[in-house]
Design a protein around this motif. Structure first.
Motif, PDB file in Angstrom:
ATOM      1  N   VAL A  37       0.909  -1.255   0.021  1.00 10.80           N
ATOM      2  CA  VAL A  37      -0.058  -0.084  -0.068  1.00 10.80           C
ATOM      3  C   VAL A  37       1.092   1.321   0.117  1.00 10.80           C
ATOM      4  O   VAL A  37       1.903   1.161   0.911  1.00 10.80           O
ATOM      5  N   GLY A  38       0.415   2.098  -0.901  1.00 11.16           N
ATOM      6  CA  GLY A  38       0.943   3.600  -0.708  1.00 11.16           C
ATOM      7  C   GLY A  38      -0.003   4.393  -0.361  1.00 11.16           C
ATOM      8  O   GLY A  38      -0.980   4.616  -1.097  1.00 11.16           O
ATOM      9  N   ASN A 104      -2.545   4.042  -3.571  1.00  8.09           N
ATOM     10  CA  ASN A 104      -2.042   2.869  -4.479  1.00  8.09           C
ATOM     11  C   ASN A 104      -2.001   1.660  -3.779  1.00  8.09           C
ATOM     12  O   ASN A 104      -1.405   1.565  -2.701  1.00  8.09           O
ATOM     13  N   ILE A 105      -2.222   0.602  -4.333  1.00  8.49           N
ATOM     14  CA  ILE A 105      -2.000  -0.679  -3.733  1.00  8.49           C
ATOM     15  C   ILE A 105      -1.721  -1.712  -5.128  1.00  8.49           C
ATOM     16  O   ILE A 105      -2.484  -1.456  -6.312  1.00  8.49           O
ATOM     17  N   VAL A 106      -0.813  -2.745  -4.854  1.00  6.66           N
ATOM     18  CA  VAL A 106      -0.356  -3.571  -5.730  1.00  6.66           C
ATOM     19  C   VAL A 106      -0.472  -5.146  -5.093  1.00  6.66           C
ATOM     20  O   VAL A 106      -0.148  -4.991  -3.723  1.00  6.66           O
ATOM     21  N   HIS A 131      -2.679  -7.503  -9.813  1.00  5.98           N
ATOM     22  CA  HIS A 131      -3.555  -6.507  -9.941  1.00  5.98           C
ATOM     23  C   HIS A 131      -3.401  -5.385  -8.799  1.00  5.98           C
ATOM     24  O   HIS A 131      -2.864  -5.166  -7.768  1.00  5.98           O
ATOM     25  N   THR A 132      -3.608  -4.015  -9.731  1.00  4.75           N
ATOM     26  CA  THR A 132      -3.299  -2.729  -9.009  1.00  4.75           C
ATOM     27  C   THR A 132      -4.417  -1.805  -8.939  1.00  4.75           C
ATOM     28  O   THR A 132      -5.487  -2.242  -9.652  1.00  4.75           O
ATOM     29  N   THR A 133      -4.165  -0.934  -7.939  1.00  7.58           N
ATOM     30  CA  THR A 133      -5.498   0.108  -8.192  1.00  7.58           C
ATOM     31  C   THR A 133      -4.822   1.341  -7.597  1.00  7.58           C
ATOM     32  O   THR A 133      -3.874   1.572  -6.919  1.00  7.58           O
ATOM     33  N   GLU A 134      -5.501   2.435  -8.102  1.00  5.33           N
ATOM     34  CA  GLU A 134      -5.268   3.916  -7.664  1.00  5.33           C
ATOM     35  C   GLU A 134      -6.242   4.518  -7.435  1.00  5.33           C
ATOM     36  O   GLU A 134      -7.379   4.815  -8.292  1.00  5.33           O
ATOM     37  N   VAL A 135      -6.680   5.043  -6.105  1.00  4.72           N
ATOM     38  CA  VAL A 135      -7.841   5.730  -5.621  1.00  4.72           C
ATOM     39  C   VAL A 135      -7.448   7.150  -5.027  1.00  4.72           C
ATOM     40  O   VAL A 135      -6.629   7.097  -4.145  1.00  4.72           O
ATOM     41  N   ILE A 149      -3.679  -3.790 -14.105  1.00  2.67           N
ATOM     42  CA  ILE A 149      -2.968  -5.169 -14.310  1.00  2.67           C
ATOM     43  C   ILE A 149      -1.312  -4.919 -14.379  1.00  2.67           C
ATOM     44  O   ILE A 149      -1.115  -3.921 -15.395  1.00  2.67           O
ATOM     45  N   GLU A 150      -0.561  -5.580 -13.946  1.00  2.78           N
ATOM     46  CA  GLU A 150       1.093  -5.303 -14.112  1.00  2.78           C
ATOM     47  C   GLU A 150       1.548  -6.758 -14.327  1.00  2.78           C
ATOM     48  O   GLU A 150       1.191  -7.764 -13.876  1.00  2.78           O
TER      49      GLU A 150
END
Ligand SMILES: O=c1[nH]c(=O)c2[nH]c(=O)[nH]c2[nH]1
Length: 306
Positions: A37-38, A104-106, A131-135, A149-150
């Motif tokens: 998590v960032g 940010n989460i990977v 799986h990645t996300t940025e909120v 996706i990475e």
């Protein structure tokens, strides 16, 4: 403005690693997620920069602790997008000086193993793509959610070519209708939720959607199992992949794809004495990613907000 200078700043904590286990979930056994998590906070704390006054600073250590505390609060299986919204809402609403939070989460791709064809109740192995996300959540609930996706590595041994490109003094590449094509897809797509209140009440299953998007991307890249589909360029294949996602999922506003062209160079080895030591016949290649082509594009619906 400070001392006649403009300053834009944010601070946060990166690489906060958390794993959350939900025990004995009906129908599946234990469920585990591992997230990296960032957190980035946009806050009114200029005096920390200009006057050594830390009174408005949320310590990045507290941000790290909040990640673990909120993971504990998730008593039901939670997607990482929902977790990111939960964290972002907390930071943006709890601290008066915070105007926006970006999370940010990977996810590490732990996959349930099967033993003797049966899904294991508590055994996992690591898969490949992530799986990645940025909120981003703003103070009064304005929201943006992207998922992605990475490292989705895809390859076709045929049904790819490249012709009709610019030929000039520096061009050596022959035209071809027969080559290998390989890439490692990085994808990001934007959901249309513009406010935290837009997130559907019934759990919108972000995790399911991630799996579906990944399948549409891969299926479009490969084509049908026997014939496949001819790719005239990575560019055209990228566009067809993005278009397939937008056509299939009306609630996705925009898709960004990065598709490096990871070359498989034909091997021809010869010498004066041995002119045909290895003569290329679509069989022996030198795989290389250095250098590699970089092809990326964002495809959006016209009128989209991305
Ligand atoms: O699909 C391709 N796109 C390019 O832009 C390119 N450039 C190149 O050298 N080979 C390829 N292949």
């Amino acid at each position: 403005m400070a001392d006649g200078f403009k300053i834009e700043q944010n601070h946060g904590k990166s690489r906060v690693r958390v794993a959350r286990v939900w025990r004995r979930v009906a129908g599946s056994g234990d469920v585990i997620v591992e997230w990296n998590v960032g957190v980035s906070l946009f806050s009114d704390c200029l005096p920390a920069y200009t006057s050594a006054d830390n009174s408005a600073i949320v310590a990045t250590d507290s941000m790290k602790n909040t990640v673990y505390a909120k993971a504990k609060e998730c008593t039901e299986v939670t997607s990482m997008e929902s977790f990111a919204v939960l964290l972002g809402r907390h930071f943006a609403s709890y601290y008066p000086q915070v105007t926006a939070a970006v999370i940010n989460i990977v996810e590490k791709p732990w996959e349930r193993v099967a033993v003797d064809g049966q899904p294991h109740s508590h055994g996992f192995k690591v898969g490949s793509e992530k799986h990645t996300t940025e909120v981003r959540v703003e103070k009064y609930g304005t929201l943006s959610v992207t998922s992605g996706i990475e490292g989705l590595a895809l390859l076709k041994t045929t049904q790819s070519g490249f012709e009709g490109f610019v030929r000039d003094h520096f061009t050596l590449l022959p035209e071809t209708r027969e080559r290998m094509v390989a890439t490692e897809v990085t994808a990001a797509w934007r959901y249309p939720f513009a406010h935290v209140s837009d997130i559907p009440a019934e759990p919108f299953c972000f995790t399911q959607r991630y799996l579906e998007v990944k399948k549409v991307l891969a299926d479009t890249f490969f084509g049908s199992p026997l014939e496949g589909v001819y790719s005239p360029s990575v560019q055209n294949t990228l566009y067809l992949m993005a278009k397939a996602v937008l056509n299939r999922f009306p609630d996705i506003a925009s898709v960004k794809l990065r598709m490096p062209n990871l070359h498989f160079l034909p091997v021809n080895l010869s010498s004066k004495d041995n002119p045909n030591m290895v003569k290329f016949a679509d069989d022996v290649y030198m795989p290389t990613d250095e250098p590699h082509g970089t092809i990326e594009a964002t495809v959006s619906r016209t009128m989209s907000r991305m």
